[in-house]
Write an enzyme that holds these catalytic residues in place. Structure first.
Site, PDB file in Angstrom:
ATOM      1  N   ALA A 130      -1.027   4.114  -2.071  1.00 21.20           N
ATOM      2  CA  ALA A 130      -1.558   5.007  -2.370  1.00 21.20           C
ATOM      3  C   ALA A 130      -2.811   4.788  -1.371  1.00 21.20           C
ATOM      4  O   ALA A 130      -3.250   3.753  -1.844  1.00 21.20           O
ATOM      5  CB  ALA A 130      -1.430   5.285  -4.158  1.00 21.20           C
ATOM      6  N   SER A 135      -4.898   7.362  -5.788  1.00 22.44           N
ATOM      7  CA  SER A 135      -4.177   6.075  -6.550  1.00 22.44           C
ATOM      8  C   SER A 135      -4.257   6.230  -8.163  1.00 22.44           C
ATOM      9  O   SER A 135      -5.488   6.669  -8.820  1.00 22.44           O
ATOM     10  CB  SER A 135      -4.847   4.821  -6.508  1.00 22.44           C
ATOM     11  OG  SER A 135      -4.019   3.753  -7.780  1.00 22.44           O
ATOM     12  N   GLU A 193       8.622   1.732 -10.870  1.00 28.36           N
ATOM     13  CA  GLU A 193       7.639   0.517 -11.328  1.00 28.36           C
ATOM     14  C   GLU A 193       7.535   0.589 -13.256  1.00 28.36           C
ATOM     15  O   GLU A 193       6.983   1.564 -13.994  1.00 28.36           O
ATOM     16  CB  GLU A 193       5.732   1.254 -10.568  1.00 28.36           C
ATOM     17  CG  GLU A 193       6.095   1.097  -9.142  1.00 28.36           C
ATOM     18  CD  GLU A 193       4.605   0.914  -8.389  1.00 28.36           C
ATOM     19  OE1 GLU A 193       4.085   1.323  -9.224  1.00 28.36           O
ATOM     20  OE2 GLU A 193       4.514   0.594  -7.401  1.00 28.36           O
TER      21      GLU A 193
HETATM   22 ZN   LIG Z   1       0.197   0.433 -11.765  1.00 22.87          ZN
END
Ligand SMILES: [Zn+2]
Length: 227
Positions: A130, A135, A193
């Site tokens: 990012a 982010s 993730e």
């Molecule tokens: Zn993370």
């Protein structure tokens, strides 16, 4: 029109208006996009923090297992997220799952350094990292969670662990969502993730858990990967 039919006409019109508002309003009004510093804010490349250099006002270090020292700002989270994370880790430990915070808050400057370093080392990572100001870690509401043993830390195989299964099924009770799940890469723009959790509060987290939606779908917003 006599007075009786005038009244019934008015009642009928009134009912029609109420019915129309009731039918249309959930579509028009539902899921309004909250802005920084809302706990429910959507942050991705299309929706940067505002201002991009935003620093959360209520950062604290959670009283739980940390991967780094308490002086490391990366161990900080916004207070509601920190308290919820502490409760969640305590609940997991009762099921013999010992979790640890690996990464929480990341400042605009730290994200800029990370971004520059990664891009300099491998320009193909442009889509995987990012840019500063976009982010989720800068919100202070994102937590990378690992096992205290370090097994499969920040790797896809974490998703195969009992800990990950526990988190997927229980995190919403503490206000967290799995933010970049498998199968949603085209919508979130991020690879799977299984370690990255995001605090949004119990109400929204429970709604997303039930619907299986990610934040971009919930807000009908543009994801990172669809440009
Ligand atoms: Zn993370």
């Amino acid at each position: 029109m006599n007075s009786v039919s005038q009244i019934s006409h008015k009642v009928w019109c009134c009912c029609l208006v109420v019915l129309t508002v009731w039918v249309i309003s959930p579509v028009k009004m539902a899921n309004a996009l909250p802005k920084t510093p809302s706990l429910q804010v959507l942050v991705n490349r299309h929706y940067p923090l505002d201002p991009t250099t935003f620093i959360p006002p209520d950062l604290v270090v959670p009283h739980t297992s940390l991967a780094s020292s308490m002086n490391d700002t990366e161990m900080e989270l916004r207070k509601p997220a920190a308290e919820a994370l502490t409760r969640m880790f305590a609940a997991a430990s009762k099921d013999d799952i010992n979790l640890m915070l690996s990464s929480g808050y990341r400042s605009y400057i730290d994200q800029a350094l990370l971004y520059d370093d990664l891009i300099a080392s491998n320009s193909s990572l442009t889509d995987a990292v990012a840019p500063p100001g976009t982010s989720e870690h800068q919100t202070g509401l994102a937590a990378d969670i690992v096992l205290q043993s370090g097994f499969c830390a920040a790797q896809d195989c974490f998703g195969m662990t009992r800990a990950s299964l526990w988190l997927v099924n229980n995190a919403h009770r503490y206000g967290f969502i799995t933010r970049y799940p498998l199968g949603k890469q085209a919508i979130t723009g991020y690879e799977y993730e299984p370690w990255h959790y995001r605090y949004v509060g119990v109400s929204l987290a429970s709604r997303l858990f039930s619907s299986g939606q990610v934040l971009e779908e919930y807000y009908r917003a543009q994801g990172t990967g669809d440009n």
